[in-house]
Design an enzyme around this catalytic site. Structure first.
Site, PDB file in Angstrom:
ATOM      1  N   LYS A  96       0.979  -1.137   0.559  1.00 51.02           N
ATOM      2  CA  LYS A  96      -0.180  -0.045   0.047  1.00 51.02           C
ATOM      3  C   LYS A  96       0.623   1.103   0.005  1.00 51.02           C
ATOM      4  O   LYS A  96       0.346   2.329   0.241  1.00 51.02           O
ATOM      5  CB  LYS A  96      -1.011  -0.019   1.531  1.00 51.02           C
ATOM      6  N   GLY A  97       1.905   0.566  -0.542  1.00 53.00           N
ATOM      7  CA  GLY A  97       3.019   2.312  -0.363  1.00 53.00           C
ATOM      8  C   GLY A  97       2.785   2.761  -1.562  1.00 53.00           C
ATOM      9  O   GLY A  97       3.306   3.854  -1.600  1.00 53.00           O
ATOM     10  N   GLY A  98       2.194   2.101  -2.681  1.00 55.15           N
ATOM     11  CA  GLY A  98       2.013   2.748  -4.052  1.00 55.15           C
ATOM     12  C   GLY A  98       2.872   1.901  -5.091  1.00 55.15           C
ATOM     13  O   GLY A  98       3.422   2.486  -5.992  1.00 55.15           O
ATOM     14  N   ARG A 109       2.235  -0.609  -7.123  1.00 57.25           N
ATOM     15  CA  ARG A 109       2.144  -0.688  -8.439  1.00 57.25           C
ATOM     16  C   ARG A 109       2.078   0.350  -9.078  1.00 57.25           C
ATOM     17  O   ARG A 109       2.709   0.526 -10.150  1.00 57.25           O
ATOM     18  CB  ARG A 109       0.467  -0.985  -8.249  1.00 57.25           C
ATOM     19  N   ARG A 146       4.892   5.732   2.485  1.00 60.48           N
ATOM     20  CA  ARG A 146       4.141   6.632   2.484  1.00 60.48           C
ATOM     21  C   ARG A 146       3.698   6.880   4.254  1.00 60.48           C
ATOM     22  O   ARG A 146       4.202   6.505   5.203  1.00 60.48           O
ATOM     23  CB  ARG A 146       3.184   5.998   1.670  1.00 60.48           C
ATOM     24  N   TYR A 201      -2.470  10.506 -10.891  1.00 60.54           N
ATOM     25  CA  TYR A 201      -1.260  10.799 -12.281  1.00 60.54           C
ATOM     26  C   TYR A 201      -1.680   9.600 -12.957  1.00 60.54           C
ATOM     27  O   TYR A 201      -1.889   8.817 -12.364  1.00 60.54           O
ATOM     28  CB  TYR A 201      -0.019  11.449 -12.219  1.00 60.54           C
ATOM     29  N   LYS A 226      -6.727   0.902  -6.540  1.00 57.71           N
ATOM     30  CA  LYS A 226      -5.551   1.751  -6.558  1.00 57.71           C
ATOM     31  C   LYS A 226      -6.121   3.195  -6.232  1.00 57.71           C
ATOM     32  O   LYS A 226      -6.336   3.490  -7.586  1.00 57.71           O
ATOM     33  CB  LYS A 226      -4.730   1.713  -7.724  1.00 57.71           C
ATOM     34  N   ARG A 244      -8.018   4.028  -3.722  1.00 56.50           N
ATOM     35  CA  ARG A 244      -8.967   3.850  -3.024  1.00 56.50           C
ATOM     36  C   ARG A 244     -10.247   4.923  -1.676  1.00 56.50           C
ATOM     37  O   ARG A 244      -8.567   5.124  -1.197  1.00 56.50           O
ATOM     38  CB  ARG A 244      -9.749   2.154  -2.018  1.00 56.50           C
ATOM     39  N   HIS A 289     -10.444   6.097   1.582  1.00 53.31           N
ATOM     40  CA  HIS A 289      -9.912   5.468   2.982  1.00 53.31           C
ATOM     41  C   HIS A 289     -11.435   5.671   3.833  1.00 53.31           C
ATOM     42  O   HIS A 289     -12.106   6.846   4.157  1.00 53.31           O
ATOM     43  CB  HIS A 289      -9.411   6.243   3.628  1.00 53.31           C
TER      44      HIS A 289
HETATM   45  P1  A3P Z   1      -4.697   3.818  -1.628  1.00 48.27           P
HETATM   46  O1  A3P Z   1      -6.121   2.934  -2.276  1.00 48.27           O
HETATM   47  O2  A3P Z   1      -4.782   3.390  -0.099  1.00 48.27           O
HETATM   48  O3  A3P Z   1      -5.503   5.078  -2.232  1.00 48.27           O
HETATM   49  P2  A3P Z   1      -0.110  -0.764  -3.263  1.00 48.27           P
HETATM   50  O4  A3P Z   1       0.225  -0.095  -4.902  1.00 48.27           O
HETATM   51  O5  A3P Z   1       1.216  -0.532  -2.839  1.00 48.27           O
HETATM   52  O6  A3P Z   1      -1.147  -1.564  -3.114  1.00 48.27           O
HETATM   53  O7  A3P Z   1      -0.780   0.903  -3.220  1.00 48.27           O
HETATM   54  C1  A3P Z   1      -1.224   1.525  -3.352  1.00 48.27           C
HETATM   55  C2  A3P Z   1      -1.574   2.854  -3.184  1.00 48.27           C
HETATM   56  O8  A3P Z   1      -0.109   3.800  -4.612  1.00 48.27           O
HETATM   57  C3  A3P Z   1      -3.093   3.601  -3.422  1.00 48.27           C
HETATM   58  O9  A3P Z   1      -3.459   3.586  -1.566  1.00 48.27           O
HETATM   59  C4  A3P Z   1      -2.322   5.139  -3.778  1.00 48.27           C
HETATM   60  O10 A3P Z   1      -2.162   6.539  -3.534  1.00 48.27           O
HETATM   61  C5  A3P Z   1      -1.457   4.802  -4.724  1.00 48.27           C
HETATM   62  N1  A3P Z   1      -0.487   5.853  -5.811  1.00 48.27           N
HETATM   63  C6  A3P Z   1       0.343   6.405  -5.920  1.00 48.27           C
HETATM   64  N2  A3P Z   1       0.078   6.751  -7.441  1.00 48.27           N
HETATM   65  C7  A3P Z   1      -1.259   6.531  -7.754  1.00 48.27           C
HETATM   66  C8  A3P Z   1      -1.472   6.557  -9.167  1.00 48.27           C
HETATM   67  N3  A3P Z   1      -0.868   7.025  -9.921  1.00 48.27           N
HETATM   68  N4  A3P Z   1      -2.828   6.091  -9.498  1.00 48.27           N
HETATM   69  C9  A3P Z   1      -3.528   5.801  -8.181  1.00 48.27           C
HETATM   70  N5  A3P Z   1      -2.771   5.102  -7.460  1.00 48.27           N
HETATM   71  C10 A3P Z   1      -1.680   5.723  -6.954  1.00 48.27           C
END
Ligand code: A3P
EC number: 2.8.2.-
Length: 346
Positions: A100-102, A104, A183, A293, A309, A311, A313
């Site tokens: 959940k740090g980003g 993906r 994060r 983005y 990605k 969601r 909260h």
């Molecule tokens: P949230 O769903 O809490 O907002 P991971 O890929 O490690 O599971 O991390 C998911 C998080 O990536 C999402 O958390 C979101 O905030 C973040 N994120 C960062 N850049 C993003 C982007 N360009 N599009 C969608 N999510 C992004």
């Protein structure tokens, strides 16, 4: 007679007008694609060999997308891919976490670089005993095809928190580069909870509120047995990794900044991976509907991350947030000290 001439003239003007608009559109498209290809395609000095240095990088990019796409559709054989010098390489860099740090977003954004090839799926080789037991060749075969001069990157966020992983990765490649995207710990824990909650709701399972899980009702203290809390104590996990790898082999990505201002974060990663800077502002555009983005590969191909990605909260009691932030504070200070990267977390 006059009416006929006017109609003929109108028809001619219409044809000429269409031709002019068509040419204009073609020119705009061409200039657009050249603009884009110039900054991101050439990989000077990285794609050597007998080929023309000037044209190879562009072809590399086209092949990278085109052939692999054909391969996935089942239209290109493995032999054809090998004929083009494409090989399956072990990763030179791994995004080890944090969940959940980003992770993906980081992987997809790095994949914009022509010298980077991503493993699309989380492979879970090092954290899953059954997969690990299948051996390194099994892992390599899970990797995408790439040119030898390109680097493969995979991400499996469970690696960061799994006890056995550092030693296993060390045994594969002791000089591998390790990326950690973090994060603000409380936000990350709530994001983690939100993901689990969504899964439970889908299966019609009961669930507790975040407050009840994060705070021990008996002691009113932070519940360190709760996994979403434990994962956010970054320094504890990092210390285990440091028994195997020197800190120079890690790069910390600020996941909060990757959301609001991705380019500078990606440029730091390019530097860490010794890649020429090729990801530009052109490749990233803000999508107001998504609130994030999204990625622009070229004039035709854009994509945003999946709806899972980003969601929304649930609202959390502010006193619980304050308690958690206080709890994480000393661990954060230590994390800044060890990594040399200070993040302005409360
Ligand atoms: P949230 O769903 O809490 O907002 P991971 O890929 O490690 O599971 O991390 C998911 C998080 O990536 C999402 O958390 C979101 O905030 C973040 N994120 C960062 N850049 C993003 C982007 N360009 N599009 C969608 N999510 C992004």
């Amino acid at each position: 007679m006059l009416f006929k001439q006017q109609a003929w003239l109108r028809q001619k003007l219409l044809v000429l007008g269409s031709l002019a608009v068509g040419s204009l559109l073609y020119l705009v498209a061409r200039v657009g694609s050249l603009d884009r290809l110039q900054p991101i395609c050439p990989i000077e000095g990285r794609l050597g060999g007998a080929r023309s240095q000037a044209e190879f990088p562009l072809r590399a990019l086209q092949f990278k997308r085109g052939l692999l796409h054909e391969f996935r559709k089942g239209n290109a054989s493995k032999d054809q891919l090998r004929l083009h010098d494409l090989v399956q390489q072990l990763p030179k860099a791994i995004i080890i976490g944090v969940r959940k740090g980003g992770t993906r977003a980081l992987l997809e954004m790095l994949n914009l670089h022509p010298a980077v090839v991503k493993a699309s799926q989380e492979i879970h080789f090092f954290d899953n005993d059954e997969n690990y037991g299948k051996g390194i060749e099994w892992y390599r075969k899970k990797m995408p095809f790439s040119y030898p001069q390109q680097i493969t990157i995979e991400k499996s966020p469970a690696y960061f928190i799994t006890e056995e992983v550092p030693e296993r990765i060390y045994k594969m490649n002791s000089s591998i580069k390790l990326l950690i995207i973090v994060r603000e710990p409380t936000t990350r824990a709530i994001s983690d909870y939100t993901q689990v909650l969504e899964g439970k709701e889908r299966k019609n399972k009961t669930y507790y509120k975040f407050e009840k899980l994060a705070i021990d009702p008996n002691t009113c203290e932070v519940n360190t047995k709760y996994k979403a809390v434990r994962t956010s104590i970054y320094t504890k996990h990092l210390e285990r990794w440091l028994k195997y790898f020197p800190i120079e082999q890690f790069h910390v990505v600020d996941g909060d900044r990757l959301i609001t201002e991705p380019l500078p974060e990606l440029q730091l990663v390019e530097k860490f991976l010794n890649l020429p800077p090729r990801i530009s502002q052109y490749n990233l555009y803000f999508n107001a509907t998504r609130g994030f983005y999204c990625l622009r590969f070229n004039i035709i191909f854009n994509k945003c991350l999946a709806g899972s990605k980003g969601r929304i909260h649930p609202e959390v009691d502010p006193s619980v947030i304050t308690k958690l932030r206080k709890f994480f504070h000393p661990f954060n200070q230590k994390f800044y000290q060890i990594t040399g990267r200070t993040l302005n977390w409360p």
